[in-house]
Design a protein around this motif. Structure first.
Motif, PDB file in Angstrom:
ATOM      1  N   LEU A  70       0.885  -1.130  -0.007  1.00  0.00           N
ATOM      2  CA  LEU A  70      -0.123  -0.108  -0.055  1.00  0.00           C
ATOM      3  C   LEU A  70       0.743   1.177   0.141  1.00  0.00           C
ATOM      4  O   LEU A  70       1.455   1.568   0.902  1.00  0.00           O
ATOM      5  N   ARG A  71       1.138   1.703  -1.225  1.00  0.00           N
ATOM      6  CA  ARG A  71       1.849   3.253  -1.303  1.00  0.00           C
ATOM      7  C   ARG A  71       1.129   4.218  -0.531  1.00  0.00           C
ATOM      8  O   ARG A  71       1.613   5.121   0.147  1.00  0.00           O
ATOM      9  N   THR A  72       0.046   4.150  -0.749  1.00  0.00           N
ATOM     10  CA  THR A  72      -1.222   4.979   0.152  1.00  0.00           C
ATOM     11  C   THR A  72      -2.078   4.362   0.799  1.00  0.00           C
ATOM     12  O   THR A  72      -2.691   3.489   0.093  1.00  0.00           O
ATOM     13  N   PRO A  73      -2.396   4.443   2.063  1.00  0.00           N
ATOM     14  CA  PRO A  73      -3.045   3.507   2.865  1.00  0.00           C
ATOM     15  C   PRO A  73      -4.579   3.775   2.428  1.00  0.00           C
ATOM     16  O   PRO A  73      -4.958   5.232   1.940  1.00  0.00           O
ATOM     17  N   PRO A  74      -5.628   3.047   2.588  1.00  0.00           N
ATOM     18  CA  PRO A  74      -7.031   3.116   2.184  1.00  0.00           C
ATOM     19  C   PRO A  74      -7.550   4.064   2.849  1.00  0.00           C
ATOM     20  O   PRO A  74      -7.233   4.570   3.866  1.00  0.00           O
ATOM     21  N   THR A  75      -8.788   4.552   2.380  1.00  0.00           N
ATOM     22  CA  THR A  75      -9.572   5.530   3.209  1.00  0.00           C
ATOM     23  C   THR A  75      -9.897   4.901   4.533  1.00  0.00           C
ATOM     24  O   THR A  75     -10.311   3.815   4.665  1.00  0.00           O
ATOM     25  N   GLN A  76      -9.697   5.663   5.529  1.00  0.00           N
ATOM     26  CA  GLN A  76     -10.042   5.208   6.789  1.00  0.00           C
ATOM     27  C   GLN A  76     -11.603   4.942   7.025  1.00  0.00           C
ATOM     28  O   GLN A  76     -12.409   5.959   6.581  1.00  0.00           O
ATOM     29  N   LEU A  77     -12.151   3.933   7.430  1.00  0.00           N
ATOM     30  CA  LEU A  77     -13.535   3.637   8.104  1.00  0.00           C
ATOM     31  C   LEU A  77     -13.940   4.300   9.282  1.00  0.00           C
ATOM     32  O   LEU A  77     -12.774   4.023  10.117  1.00  0.00           O
ATOM     33  N   VAL A  78     -14.877   4.885   9.348  1.00  0.00           N
ATOM     34  CA  VAL A  78     -15.363   5.251  10.489  1.00  0.00           C
ATOM     35  C   VAL A  78     -16.209   4.299  11.388  1.00  0.00           C
ATOM     36  O   VAL A  78     -17.353   3.676  10.835  1.00  0.00           O
ATOM     37  N   ILE A  79     -15.654   3.911  12.518  1.00  0.00           N
ATOM     38  CA  ILE A  79     -16.228   2.958  13.271  1.00  0.00           C
ATOM     39  C   ILE A  79     -17.402   3.317  14.120  1.00  0.00           C
ATOM     40  O   ILE A  79     -17.102   4.444  14.889  1.00  0.00           O
ATOM     41  N   ASP A  80     -18.764   2.982  13.983  1.00  0.00           N
ATOM     42  CA  ASP A  80     -19.870   3.532  14.334  1.00  0.00           C
ATOM     43  C   ASP A  80     -20.648   2.571  15.236  1.00  0.00           C
ATOM     44  O   ASP A  80     -21.065   1.577  14.767  1.00  0.00           O
ATOM     45  N   ASP A  81     -20.957   3.260  16.553  1.00  0.00           N
ATOM     46  CA  ASP A  81     -21.943   2.617  17.160  1.00  0.00           C
ATOM     47  C   ASP A  81     -23.437   2.851  17.063  1.00  0.00           C
ATOM     48  O   ASP A  81     -24.217   2.403  17.855  1.00  0.00           O
ATOM     49  N   GLY A  82     -23.716   3.607  15.873  1.00  0.00           N
ATOM     50  CA  GLY A  82     -25.030   3.984  15.698  1.00  0.00           C
ATOM     51  C   GLY A  82     -25.123   5.775  15.984  1.00  0.00           C
ATOM     52  O   GLY A  82     -25.761   6.256  15.085  1.00  0.00           O
ATOM     53  N   ARG A  83     -24.227   6.084  16.618  1.00  0.00           N
ATOM     54  CA  ARG A  83     -24.508   7.760  17.092  1.00  0.00           C
ATOM     55  C   ARG A  83     -23.970   8.568  15.840  1.00  0.00           C
ATOM     56  O   ARG A  83     -24.580   9.468  15.616  1.00  0.00           O
ATOM     57  N   TYR A  84     -22.919   8.165  15.304  1.00  0.00           N
ATOM     58  CA  TYR A  84     -22.321   9.206  14.446  1.00  0.00           C
ATOM     59  C   TYR A  84     -22.973   9.180  12.981  1.00  0.00           C
ATOM     60  O   TYR A  84     -23.422  10.083  12.427  1.00  0.00           O
ATOM     61  N   ARG A  85     -23.663   8.074  12.571  1.00  0.00           N
ATOM     62  CA  ARG A  85     -24.164   8.045  11.306  1.00  0.00           C
ATOM     63  C   ARG A  85     -25.585   8.747  11.340  1.00  0.00           C
ATOM     64  O   ARG A  85     -26.183   9.552  10.590  1.00  0.00           O
ATOM     65  N   ALA A  86     -26.116   8.518  12.601  1.00  0.00           N
ATOM     66  CA  ALA A  86     -27.544   9.358  12.836  1.00  0.00           C
ATOM     67  C   ALA A  86     -27.387  10.811  13.069  1.00  0.00           C
ATOM     68  O   ALA A  86     -28.065  11.370  12.392  1.00  0.00           O
ATOM     69  N   ALA A  87     -26.121  11.118  13.667  1.00  0.00           N
ATOM     70  CA  ALA A  87     -25.741  12.535  13.642  1.00  0.00           C
ATOM     71  C   ALA A  87     -25.944  13.248  12.359  1.00  0.00           C
ATOM     72  O   ALA A  87     -26.303  14.428  12.150  1.00  0.00           O
ATOM     73  N   VAL A  88     -25.107  12.420  11.578  1.00  0.00           N
ATOM     74  CA  VAL A  88     -24.859  13.115  10.217  1.00  0.00           C
ATOM     75  C   VAL A  88     -26.101  13.094   9.280  1.00  0.00           C
ATOM     76  O   VAL A  88     -26.370  14.165   8.487  1.00  0.00           O
ATOM     77  N   THR A  89     -26.950  11.999   9.464  1.00  0.00           N
ATOM     78  CA  THR A  89     -28.193  11.904   8.957  1.00  0.00           C
ATOM     79  C   THR A  89     -28.895  13.136   9.404  1.00  0.00           C
ATOM     80  O   THR A  89     -29.807  13.400   8.484  1.00  0.00           O
TER      81      THR A  89
END
Length: 364
Positions: A235-254
């Motif tokens: 990996l010359r460039t690390p992949p895009t980081q995943l956001v580990i979500d317990d449900g709160r953060y996707r809900a906040a963005v939504t």
């Protein structure tokens, strides 16, 4: 001049795990830690930070984290754990000692310390992490921005905005958080309770659930072997980081707190121009844009590339025999710079260094 077997630069999780592995190989490491205690960068992380992996999967070799194995330890618990680990470690640990530069010598390396004195080491392990070198990307108009700018490394809590010129009365003003990783999303969601916040990034945040089919994500990473796959060198460039979500953060963005937009196209004074042509006043920009290896002390060796990245293969220097790294992001695997994985890399590096020193002794 004092002579040591192995100088380990950095006394955080990577340096401690390395010293433990070296002791098991029969070597006598000396840990050189710039700060006043052996807890790495953890005391400087933001107040609400918790581990993404559960306690039962977040230990360094030789000492379980303790307590409920399914909980997600708070930052201060991690600090206490690292201090406890250091207390039980049979190694020479020197705090308040900053390495200014490392140079080659006949018997290995010479380390010049901040106060001017020197010591020599047959081998050196750079385990100083990345927190000391926040990454500041070139963003359109950022150099001309007249408001408050801080990197996530400087962020502690919403109250830390006091004194930055952000109006506290009736809210905390208008804030833009740049980034799409875990820290960016968490800081943006936390600030959204006090301010109108936009999460701005070149690519949208990618969420992954913290629990899948009743198991923590890291359980699945372990049982499938994904966590330890030696893919770092590809990996010359690390992949895009995943956001580990317990449900709160996707809900906040939504819910629009924070709202999400592409990164701005320009700035004039404190007025930000968005890619759709609209403009607005912004009080504060928070750069949650990651870090780069903090290895300036190695520049005299010529082992760093133009961007300050070390030249290595799975932590072993490709330019200098006896030089190694532990704790680099994607050094060997997905978990290389984490509590759950750094011990594996440390064990490999310690074995390589011990073999090298034994070969030199036999040659003599």
């Amino acid at each position: 001049m004092e002579h040591v077997d192995v100088a380990v630069i950095g006394g955080g999780q990577s340096g401690l795990a390395t010293a433990h592995a070296l002791r098991r190989q029969g070597l006598k490491p000396v840990i050189l830690e710039a700060s006043a205690q052996t807890s790495g960068s953890w005391p400087r992380y933001y107040d609400s930070l918790t581990l993404f992996s559960p306690a039962g999967r977040s230990s360094l070799p030789g000492l379980p984290f303790g307590g409920d194995p399914d909980r997600y330890p708070h930052r201060d618990e991690v600090i206490a754990y690292l201090l406890r680990y250091a207390d039980r470690l049979d190694a020479d640990i020197r705090t308040g000692v900053r390495v200014r530069e490392v140079a080659t010598a006949d018997e290995g390396f010479t380390l010049t310390l901040e106060e001017g004195c020197q010591l020599s080491a047959r081998s050196v392990v750079a385990a100083s992490g990345t927190f000391g070198r926040p990454y500041l990307p070139a963003l359109p108009g950022l150099e001309q921005y007249a408001g408050a700018i801080l990197h996530a490394a400087e962020y502690r809590a919403p109250r830390s905005f006091a004194g930055l010129g952000v109006p506290p009365a009736g809210g905390w003003g208008r804030v833009v958080v740049v980034g799409a990783g875990n820290s960016a999303v968490q800081i943006a969601a936390e600030l959204a309770a006090h301010a109108r916040v936009t999460l701005a990034a070149r690519h949208p945040a990618r969420f992954t659930r913290q629990h899948v089919l009743g198991r923590d994500l890291h359980w699945w990473l372990r049982v499938t072997g994904i966590d330890v796959l030696p893919v770092g060198r590809f990996l010359r460039t690390p992949p895009t980081q995943l956001v580990i979500d317990d449900g709160r953060y996707r809900a906040a963005v939504t819910a629009g707190a924070p709202d999400v937009r592409p990164v701005f196209s320009g700035i004039e004074g404190t007025k930000v121009t968005w890619t759709d042509g609209s403009t607005e006043e912004v009080d504060t920009i928070v750069l949650a844009t990651g870090y780069r290896p903090d290895l300036d002390y190695l520049r005299p060796l010529g082992t760093l590339d133009a961007d300050g990245h070390p030249q290595h293969r799975e932590g072993v220097s490709t330019t200098h025999s006896g030089l190694a790294y532990v704790g680099l992001e994607w050094q060997r695997s997905l978990s290389s710079n984490s509590l759950r994985g750094v011990g594996r890399d440390a064990t490999r590096i310690a074995g390589r260094l011990a073999g090298r020193l034994a070969a030199r002794l036999r040659a003599r």
